[in-house]
Design a protein around this motif. Sequence first.
Motif, PDB file in Angstrom:
ATOM      1  N   ALA A  54       1.232  -0.697   0.231  1.00  0.00           N
ATOM      2  CA  ALA A  54       0.057   0.082   0.039  1.00  0.00           C
ATOM      3  C   ALA A  54       0.534   0.915   0.477  1.00  0.00           C
ATOM      4  O   ALA A  54       0.623   2.401   0.547  1.00  0.00           O
ATOM      5  CB  ALA A  54      -0.613  -0.158   1.314  1.00  0.00           C
ATOM      6  N   GLY A  55       1.979   1.153  -0.686  1.00  0.00           N
ATOM      7  CA  GLY A  55       2.967   2.130  -0.482  1.00  0.00           C
ATOM      8  C   GLY A  55       3.705   2.704   0.499  1.00  0.00           C
ATOM      9  O   GLY A  55       3.584   1.330   1.494  1.00  0.00           O
ATOM     10  N   PRO A  56       4.957   3.360   0.698  1.00  0.00           N
ATOM     11  CA  PRO A  56       6.048   3.649   2.401  1.00  0.00           C
ATOM     12  C   PRO A  56       4.740   3.369   3.210  1.00  0.00           C
ATOM     13  O   PRO A  56       4.367   4.183   2.919  1.00  0.00           O
ATOM     14  CB  PRO A  56       6.662   5.002   1.219  1.00  0.00           C
ATOM     15  CG  PRO A  56       6.283   4.960   0.161  1.00  0.00           C
ATOM     16  CD  PRO A  56       4.804   4.324  -0.512  1.00  0.00           C
ATOM     17  N   ASP A  57       5.689   3.117   3.824  1.00  0.00           N
ATOM     18  CA  ASP A  57       5.505   2.949   5.539  1.00  0.00           C
ATOM     19  C   ASP A  57       5.562   4.371   6.036  1.00  0.00           C
ATOM     20  O   ASP A  57       6.717   4.751   6.021  1.00  0.00           O
ATOM     21  CB  ASP A  57       6.362   1.533   6.183  1.00  0.00           C
ATOM     22  CG  ASP A  57       6.512   1.593   7.810  1.00  0.00           C
ATOM     23  OD1 ASP A  57       5.881   2.964   8.062  1.00  0.00           O
ATOM     24  OD2 ASP A  57       5.650   0.449   8.197  1.00  0.00           O
ATOM     25  N   PRO A  58       4.750   5.112   6.516  1.00  0.00           N
ATOM     26  CA  PRO A  58       4.836   6.190   7.043  1.00  0.00           C
ATOM     27  C   PRO A  58       6.029   6.021   8.154  1.00  0.00           C
ATOM     28  O   PRO A  58       6.603   7.287   8.170  1.00  0.00           O
ATOM     29  CB  PRO A  58       3.681   6.617   7.337  1.00  0.00           C
ATOM     30  CG  PRO A  58       2.600   5.676   7.147  1.00  0.00           C
ATOM     31  CD  PRO A  58       3.598   4.381   6.235  1.00  0.00           C
ATOM     32  N   ARG A  59       5.967   5.147   9.583  1.00  0.00           N
ATOM     33  CA  ARG A  59       7.405   5.381  10.237  1.00  0.00           C
ATOM     34  C   ARG A  59       8.848   5.351   9.327  1.00  0.00           C
ATOM     35  O   ARG A  59       9.878   5.953   9.719  1.00  0.00           O
ATOM     36  CB  ARG A  59       7.021   4.485  11.258  1.00  0.00           C
ATOM     37  CG  ARG A  59       6.209   4.310  12.265  1.00  0.00           C
ATOM     38  CD  ARG A  59       5.685   3.107  12.998  1.00  0.00           C
ATOM     39  NE  ARG A  59       5.458   1.606  11.722  1.00  0.00           N
ATOM     40  CZ  ARG A  59       4.533   1.215  11.437  1.00  0.00           C
ATOM     41  NH1 ARG A  59       3.509   1.005  12.717  1.00  0.00           N
ATOM     42  NH2 ARG A  59       4.662   0.001  11.127  1.00  0.00           N
ATOM     43  N   ALA A  60       8.610   4.292   8.633  1.00  0.00           N
ATOM     44  CA  ALA A  60       9.848   4.417   7.798  1.00  0.00           C
ATOM     45  C   ALA A  60      10.476   5.564   7.096  1.00  0.00           C
ATOM     46  O   ALA A  60      11.625   6.444   7.172  1.00  0.00           O
ATOM     47  CB  ALA A  60      10.496   3.181   7.266  1.00  0.00           C
ATOM     48  N   SER A  62       9.114   8.768   7.860  1.00  0.00           N
ATOM     49  CA  SER A  62       9.677   9.897   8.552  1.00  0.00           C
ATOM     50  C   SER A  62      10.843   9.265   9.133  1.00  0.00           C
ATOM     51  O   SER A  62      11.675  10.531   9.651  1.00  0.00           O
ATOM     52  CB  SER A  62       8.445   9.576   9.472  1.00  0.00           C
ATOM     53  OG  SER A  62       8.833   9.520  10.377  1.00  0.00           O
TER      54      SER A  62
ATOM     55  N   ARG B  59      10.254   8.749  15.931  1.00  0.00           N
ATOM     56  CA  ARG B  59      10.175   8.370  14.762  1.00  0.00           C
ATOM     57  C   ARG B  59      10.452   6.992  14.058  1.00  0.00           C
ATOM     58  O   ARG B  59      10.314   5.921  13.867  1.00  0.00           O
ATOM     59  CB  ARG B  59      11.170   8.837  13.441  1.00  0.00           C
ATOM     60  CG  ARG B  59      10.055  10.101  13.835  1.00  0.00           C
ATOM     61  CD  ARG B  59      10.343  11.542  12.850  1.00  0.00           C
ATOM     62  NE  ARG B  59      12.063  11.941  12.640  1.00  0.00           N
ATOM     63  CZ  ARG B  59      12.083  13.114  13.388  1.00  0.00           C
ATOM     64  NH1 ARG B  59      11.117  14.169  13.118  1.00  0.00           N
ATOM     65  NH2 ARG B  59      13.436  13.470  13.749  1.00  0.00           N
ATOM     66  N   SER B  62       9.140   4.841  17.078  1.00  0.00           N
ATOM     67  CA  SER B  62       7.948   4.124  16.836  1.00  0.00           C
ATOM     68  C   SER B  62       8.554   2.805  15.700  1.00  0.00           C
ATOM     69  O   SER B  62       7.668   2.205  14.824  1.00  0.00           O
ATOM     70  CB  SER B  62       6.924   4.649  15.893  1.00  0.00           C
ATOM     71  OG  SER B  62       7.146   5.384  14.682  1.00  0.00           O
ATOM     72  N   LEU B  63       9.621   3.237  14.210  1.00  0.00           N
ATOM     73  CA  LEU B  63       9.566   1.987  13.167  1.00  0.00           C
ATOM     74  C   LEU B  63      10.124   0.845  13.983  1.00  0.00           C
ATOM     75  O   LEU B  63      10.097   0.035  13.549  1.00  0.00           O
ATOM     76  CB  LEU B  63      10.989   3.105  12.644  1.00  0.00           C
ATOM     77  CG  LEU B  63      11.874   1.921  11.765  1.00  0.00           C
ATOM     78  CD1 LEU B  63      10.814   1.241  10.246  1.00  0.00           C
ATOM     79  CD2 LEU B  63      12.778   2.508  10.620  1.00  0.00           C
ATOM     80  N   SER B 123      -0.312   7.886   4.690  1.00  0.00           N
ATOM     81  CA  SER B 123       0.445   8.606   5.030  1.00  0.00           C
ATOM     82  C   SER B 123       0.971   8.627   6.539  1.00  0.00           C
ATOM     83  O   SER B 123       1.834   8.924   6.695  1.00  0.00           O
ATOM     84  CB  SER B 123       1.058   9.118   3.719  1.00  0.00           C
ATOM     85  OG  SER B 123       0.846  11.259   3.710  1.00  0.00           O
ATOM     86  N   ALA B 124       0.062   8.689   7.134  1.00  0.00           N
ATOM     87  CA  ALA B 124       0.148   9.067   8.872  1.00  0.00           C
ATOM     88  C   ALA B 124       0.434   7.831   9.191  1.00  0.00           C
ATOM     89  O   ALA B 124       0.375   7.214   9.033  1.00  0.00           O
ATOM     90  CB  ALA B 124      -0.789   9.427   8.622  1.00  0.00           C
ATOM     91  N   PRO B 125       1.297   7.770   9.949  1.00  0.00           N
ATOM     92  CA  PRO B 125       2.134   7.030  10.874  1.00  0.00           C
ATOM     93  C   PRO B 125       1.039   6.199  12.235  1.00  0.00           C
ATOM     94  O   PRO B 125       1.170   7.093  13.114  1.00  0.00           O
ATOM     95  CB  PRO B 125       3.171   7.530  12.113  1.00  0.00           C
ATOM     96  CG  PRO B 125       3.006   8.379  11.924  1.00  0.00           C
ATOM     97  CD  PRO B 125       2.124   8.860  10.510  1.00  0.00           C
ATOM     98  N   ALA B 144      -5.583   0.303   1.479  1.00  0.00           N
ATOM     99  CA  ALA B 144      -4.368   1.029   1.900  1.00  0.00           C
ATOM    100  C   ALA B 144      -4.055   0.328   3.741  1.00  0.00           C
ATOM    101  O   ALA B 144      -2.785  -0.299   3.470  1.00  0.00           O
ATOM    102  CB  ALA B 144      -4.499   2.098   1.619  1.00  0.00           C
ATOM    103  N   ALA B 147      -4.379  -3.012   3.869  1.00  0.00           N
ATOM    104  CA  ALA B 147      -2.890  -3.792   2.967  1.00  0.00           C
ATOM    105  C   ALA B 147      -1.840  -3.764   4.230  1.00  0.00           C
ATOM    106  O   ALA B 147      -1.182  -4.563   4.229  1.00  0.00           O
ATOM    107  CB  ALA B 147      -2.461  -3.220   1.765  1.00  0.00           C
ATOM    108  N   ARG B 148      -1.915  -2.779   4.627  1.00  0.00           N
ATOM    109  CA  ARG B 148      -1.511  -2.407   5.897  1.00  0.00           C
ATOM    110  C   ARG B 148      -0.934  -3.145   7.390  1.00  0.00           C
ATOM    111  O   ARG B 148      -0.350  -3.132   8.581  1.00  0.00           O
ATOM    112  CB  ARG B 148      -0.655  -0.913   6.247  1.00  0.00           C
ATOM    113  CG  ARG B 148       1.005  -0.413   6.750  1.00  0.00           C
ATOM    114  CD  ARG B 148       0.867   1.140   6.665  1.00  0.00           C
ATOM    115  NE  ARG B 148       1.511   1.754   5.471  1.00  0.00           N
ATOM    116  CZ  ARG B 148       0.822   2.740   4.853  1.00  0.00           C
ATOM    117  NH1 ARG B 148       0.170   3.236   5.123  1.00  0.00           N
ATOM    118  NH2 ARG B 148       1.232   2.728   3.573  1.00  0.00           N
TER     119      ARG B 148
END
Lengths: 353, 353
Positions: A54-60, A62, B59, B62-63, B123-125, B144, B147-148
């Motif tokens: 679903a697209g890039p992981d927001p955590r990574a 950021s 950041r 959380s990653l 795109s929000a964590p 999306a 999927a995540r």
Amino acid sequence: MPNDPAPRHPTLADVAAKAGVSASTASLAFSGSGPVSDATKERVLAAAAELGYAGPDPRARSLRRGRSGIVGVVLEERVRAAFLDPVKIRTLDGIADGIAPLGAGLLLLPDLGEGESTLTIESAPVDAVVLLWCGLRSSRSIEALQARGIPIVGIECEVGEGLPRITIDNHEATRRGAEYLRELGHRDVAVVALPFDTVRRRGAVSDEQVAAATNVVTLERLAGAREIYPDAPAVETAASSIEEGRIAGFTLLDVDPADRPTAIIAQSDLLAAGVIGAAEELGIDVPGELSVIGFDGIRVDGLQHDLTTLDQPSAAKGRAAGEAVVRLLAGEQPESVAFTSTLHIGDTTARLG
Amino acid sequence: MPNDPAPRHPTLADVAAKAGVSASTASLAFSGSGPVSDATKERVLAAAAELGYAGPDPRARSLRRGRSGIVGVVLEERVRAAFLDPVKIRTLDGIADGIAPLGAGLLLLPDLGEGESTLTIESAPVDAVVLLWCGLRSSRSIEALQARGIPIVGIECEVGEGLPRITIDNHEATRRGAEYLRELGHRDVAVVALPFDTVRRRGAVSDEQVAAATNVVTLERLAGAREIYPDAPAVETAASSIEEGRIAGFTLLDVDPADRPTAIIAQSDLLAAGVIGAAEELGIDVPGELSVIGFDGIRVDGLQHDLTTLDQPSAAKGRAAGEAVVRLLAGEQPESVAFTSTLHIGDTTARLG
DNA sequence: CTGAAAGCGCTTACAG
DNA sequence: CTGAAAGCGCTTACAG
């Protein structure tokens, strides 16, 4: 039976592998920030679709980019409380408006965490922070944010040297309101005050308590009132709400009529509405027997009066704070902004006697 | 003169180096989640203080941990708009209450991003998401999120198979309101409707438009009204606001008196208040010449009437959504919850003739 | 236009 | 109780 293995979600690396390209190329295909051939891009997107990526992981993202796209707003207490206070709502509205150009999300945070795992200002992934009526313990948080290089704007909050602050004329405005009461002939005036501290108490406030207080807004408004009425007694409330105003109203009004104030300066409109409610319950006519003045200039639900109050530009304050955030993130050095309140004369104040 | 090098902030590695320990040990000293000798811990903390290190970067944490401590709330439109709608505020209040045990922050997000850099649901964590009155384009976002693997709860929103939904009886409640009007003898009844779509329009709504509409709440309430009044004309508004209600009110009322409806079913209290305002401006007496019924059960600022309306439990809806989020994050499978609205009979409806 | 490599800053098994 | 190593998932210079 063993647990199912945690269902791992596909990553950019998986997509890249499937599409037969490098991770860098796959990344570029998603961000669009580099030159990728249409054919490759298509292959990457197809692979992503197939894998359910679903697209890039927001955590990574950021972490790597160093920005989260989130602006934090720190509230005095529980997040809930903010939704009960029309002044805060208006201010939040203004902030949202001010930061709109950023396309950032608005993260509401409590001033202090309660549990271990609680998200606090210090542990939240924010690009900038607006402190709303910050209390005592904010100073530690402010240091932490500064150490991390996160821009800070304070609304009615001492954020420290060189940081932009958005304020109103709490002292001067209240002084003006008090002066108006004096012109109307009032001599016995009492103050129904906002909380003096993070610790919430109720009841008459001693000079020692005032000296030890940390809530600047409360203190400034009290000082403004006492510039005109140096001996005005003050009753502390536990929050800005109609019910708290009602309780304080009873404290001041449910006494021997000779000892009753002829006017009450409430430090918020909600408190003023509560005071008026108490007066009505006690059969005291407003404004015939009691004048009441508020602060904020909101419309209070169910209040049948046009409240005399100090109208402050809440939304403009929020907007100014939001704009300051935008400038700070752009590397500029925005100025502090001081707003002015207006005395609105309604029908809850009258000439004495 | 060259630019100053960007001031790099100290990292855990810097602190570890300064304290003469490994990064792992330094990490443990901060998180407190492992066995570290007091002496070592002290050394690490001292080094951190000296370097001005404010604790682990959220950041990165959380990653690594896979959780951000943030719950996202997706609003239909601009974040600002939410602060103007008392129903949304109450619902947000309920959500904040419901997720309180989590100690999570509440991130407000618009349904659709506008710019490139805009923070969106995708795109929000966030660790979980509540969709509030989601519109058409939410379905892409929902995919999306799924999927995540991010838990989703919908309030008045079709989030799809197996996901918990919080709803009220939009159809049945409106039907009940319409029935009440019928009992009062009304025959000519019109509907002032909420937006039918993401695209905001105003004016009379054709059957084709209804067929193509995507806003489920609007459709359910309309269907409920038309169960009693199959031919009731509907006027679409661009938002739930007093001003929009006023505009729609003029559309329906500023006509030959013979063509005027004798009652109007507004799909929100704000719209109802606007309709009443329009009637007053046109010299039409409410409820003498026009009955008006709303939906929500909020108190509308400045409205002098006790509005007849369908009282819905907004805060309870939010709280139920928040509680569902808590359960989902705990790995449980919460049920959907359906709430019921109550017909409140005020003074804006009267027997015909 | 594409790829190999480094690194964002941390945490977490795993050894010792 | 402490350390070396791997890796969370991505992006960004840097070469080619």
